[in-house]
Scaffold this active site. Structure first.
Site, PDB file in Angstrom:
ATOM      1  N   GLY A  71       0.819  -1.193   0.000  1.00  0.00           N
ATOM      2  CA  GLY A  71       0.000   0.000   0.000  1.00  0.00           C
ATOM      3  C   GLY A  71       0.854   1.245   0.000  1.00  0.00           C
ATOM      4  O   GLY A  71       2.038   1.197   0.357  1.00  0.00           O
ATOM      5  N   GLN A  95       2.775  10.036   1.567  1.00  0.00           N
ATOM      6  CA  GLN A  95       4.111   9.410   1.525  1.00  0.00           C
ATOM      7  C   GLN A  95       4.933   9.900   0.337  1.00  0.00           C
ATOM      8  O   GLN A  95       6.155   9.752   0.334  1.00  0.00           O
ATOM      9  CB  GLN A  95       3.997   7.889   1.487  1.00  0.00           C
ATOM     10  CG  GLN A  95       3.485   7.290   2.801  1.00  0.00           C
ATOM     11  CD  GLN A  95       3.440   5.784   2.732  1.00  0.00           C
ATOM     12  OE1 GLN A  95       2.479   5.212   2.235  1.00  0.00           O
ATOM     13  NE2 GLN A  95       4.485   5.126   3.207  1.00  0.00           N
ATOM     14  N   CYS A 148       6.434  -0.460   6.602  1.00  0.00           N
ATOM     15  CA  CYS A 148       5.972   0.757   5.930  1.00  0.00           C
ATOM     16  C   CYS A 148       7.079   1.246   5.007  1.00  0.00           C
ATOM     17  O   CYS A 148       8.251   1.252   5.397  1.00  0.00           O
ATOM     18  CB  CYS A 148       5.659   1.815   6.983  1.00  0.00           C
ATOM     19  SG  CYS A 148       5.046   3.359   6.292  1.00  0.00           S
ATOM     20  N   LEU A 149       6.699   1.663   3.794  1.00  0.00           N
ATOM     21  CA  LEU A 149       7.709   2.142   2.845  1.00  0.00           C
ATOM     22  C   LEU A 149       8.402   3.407   3.353  1.00  0.00           C
ATOM     23  O   LEU A 149       9.488   3.744   2.892  1.00  0.00           O
ATOM     24  CB  LEU A 149       7.068   2.399   1.474  1.00  0.00           C
ATOM     25  CG  LEU A 149       6.533   1.152   0.753  1.00  0.00           C
ATOM     26  CD1 LEU A 149       5.873   1.545  -0.560  1.00  0.00           C
ATOM     27  CD2 LEU A 149       7.635   0.120   0.513  1.00  0.00           C
ATOM     28  N   HIS A 185      -3.817   0.697   8.109  1.00  0.00           N
ATOM     29  CA  HIS A 185      -2.465   1.265   8.092  1.00  0.00           C
ATOM     30  C   HIS A 185      -2.415   2.460   7.122  1.00  0.00           C
ATOM     31  O   HIS A 185      -1.902   3.534   7.476  1.00  0.00           O
ATOM     32  CB  HIS A 185      -1.466   0.166   7.677  1.00  0.00           C
ATOM     33  CG  HIS A 185      -0.062   0.645   7.486  1.00  0.00           C
ATOM     34  ND1 HIS A 185       0.989   0.189   8.246  1.00  0.00           N
ATOM     35  CD2 HIS A 185       0.487   1.530   6.615  1.00  0.00           C
ATOM     36  CE1 HIS A 185       2.105   0.779   7.855  1.00  0.00           C
ATOM     37  NE2 HIS A 185       1.828   1.601   6.859  1.00  0.00           N
ATOM     38  N   GLU A 186      -2.952   2.251   5.913  1.00  0.00           N
ATOM     39  CA  GLU A 186      -2.900   3.332   4.913  1.00  0.00           C
ATOM     40  C   GLU A 186      -3.787   4.503   5.332  1.00  0.00           C
ATOM     41  O   GLU A 186      -3.413   5.665   5.159  1.00  0.00           O
ATOM     42  CB  GLU A 186      -3.316   2.813   3.535  1.00  0.00           C
ATOM     43  CG  GLU A 186      -2.422   1.712   2.966  1.00  0.00           C
ATOM     44  CD  GLU A 186      -0.948   2.049   3.007  1.00  0.00           C
ATOM     45  OE1 GLU A 186      -0.588   3.240   2.872  1.00  0.00           O
ATOM     46  OE2 GLU A 186      -0.138   1.119   3.192  1.00  0.00           O
ATOM     47  N   HIS A 191      -2.142   6.951   7.604  1.00  0.00           N
ATOM     48  CA  HIS A 191      -1.232   7.923   6.969  1.00  0.00           C
ATOM     49  C   HIS A 191      -1.955   9.235   6.653  1.00  0.00           C
ATOM     50  O   HIS A 191      -1.348  10.311   6.685  1.00  0.00           O
ATOM     51  CB  HIS A 191      -0.676   7.357   5.656  1.00  0.00           C
ATOM     52  CG  HIS A 191       0.515   6.468   5.823  1.00  0.00           C
ATOM     53  ND1 HIS A 191       1.703   6.919   6.323  1.00  0.00           N
ATOM     54  CD2 HIS A 191       0.705   5.147   5.525  1.00  0.00           C
ATOM     55  CE1 HIS A 191       2.589   5.913   6.334  1.00  0.00           C
ATOM     56  NE2 HIS A 191       2.002   4.831   5.864  1.00  0.00           N
TER      57      HIS A 191
END
Ligand code: NI
Length: 171
Positions: free
Chosen positions: A49, A54, A98-99, A140-141, A144
């Site tokens: 995701g 981000q 997480c990226l 999670h997304e 953000h």
């Protein structure tokens, strides 16, 4: 194809609350390009995701790409202006990464079942009820978009670390 730079933990933009996409921008070329860039950036980094903040865009949009094994089609979707509701108090623990925090993961508890309403890429309003890994990724997304990272939700900071070291300790 445009792979954008991913902001990392410590960048203040990741901590800001993103704003809704106005309805008259849902069909815009700019939004389509942004969504394409988000998919490209997520895929290029092997992510499940990616949320717009981000890549430094403070809009309430995220994309997900979840592989469900060879016998089921994967989930590949964009969520615009999502609204999320927990449908249970029952929580599951999952190791999240997480990226924006590359090379690390941590154990996080989240509600098992959620309802999410959102606009899709065709500007249609949708509502899904989701459980399991997909529900974890969506939460999670979604976080953000409110400037929340999974590290804020760690129950035990000892269950957080670098992937290589954690893999080593499993042996
Ligand atoms: Ni993330």
């Amino acid at each position: 194809m445009a792979v954008r730079r991913i902001l990392r933990l410590g960048d203040p933009v990741l901590r800001e609350v993103s704003t809704e996409v106005p309805e008259n921008e849902l069909a815009s070329k700019e939004l389509k390009k942004l969504i394409r860039d988000m998919y490209d950036t997520m895929d290029n980094n092997d992510g499940a995701g990616l949320a717009a903040p981000q890549i430094g865009v403070q809009k309430r949009i995220f994309v997900v790409s979840i592989d469900q094994g060879s016998d089921q089609p994967g989930i590949r979707k964009v969520y615009i202006n999502p609204v999320l509701k927990h449908l249970t108090d029952v929580k599951d623990s999952n190791w999240e990464g997480c990226l924006s925090i590359p090379g690390m993961r941590g154990l996080v508890e989240r509600p098992r079942k959620i309802q999410i309403s959102y606009f899709d890429e065709k500007q249609e309003k949708r509502e899904d009820i989701v459980e399991g890994f997909e529900a974890i990724v969506l939460q999670h997304e979604f976080d953000h978009l409110d400037g929340i990272l999974y590290v804020d939700r760690l129950k035990d900071t000892r269950l957080f670390g670098y992937n290589e070291e954690l893999n080593g300790s499993d042996r």
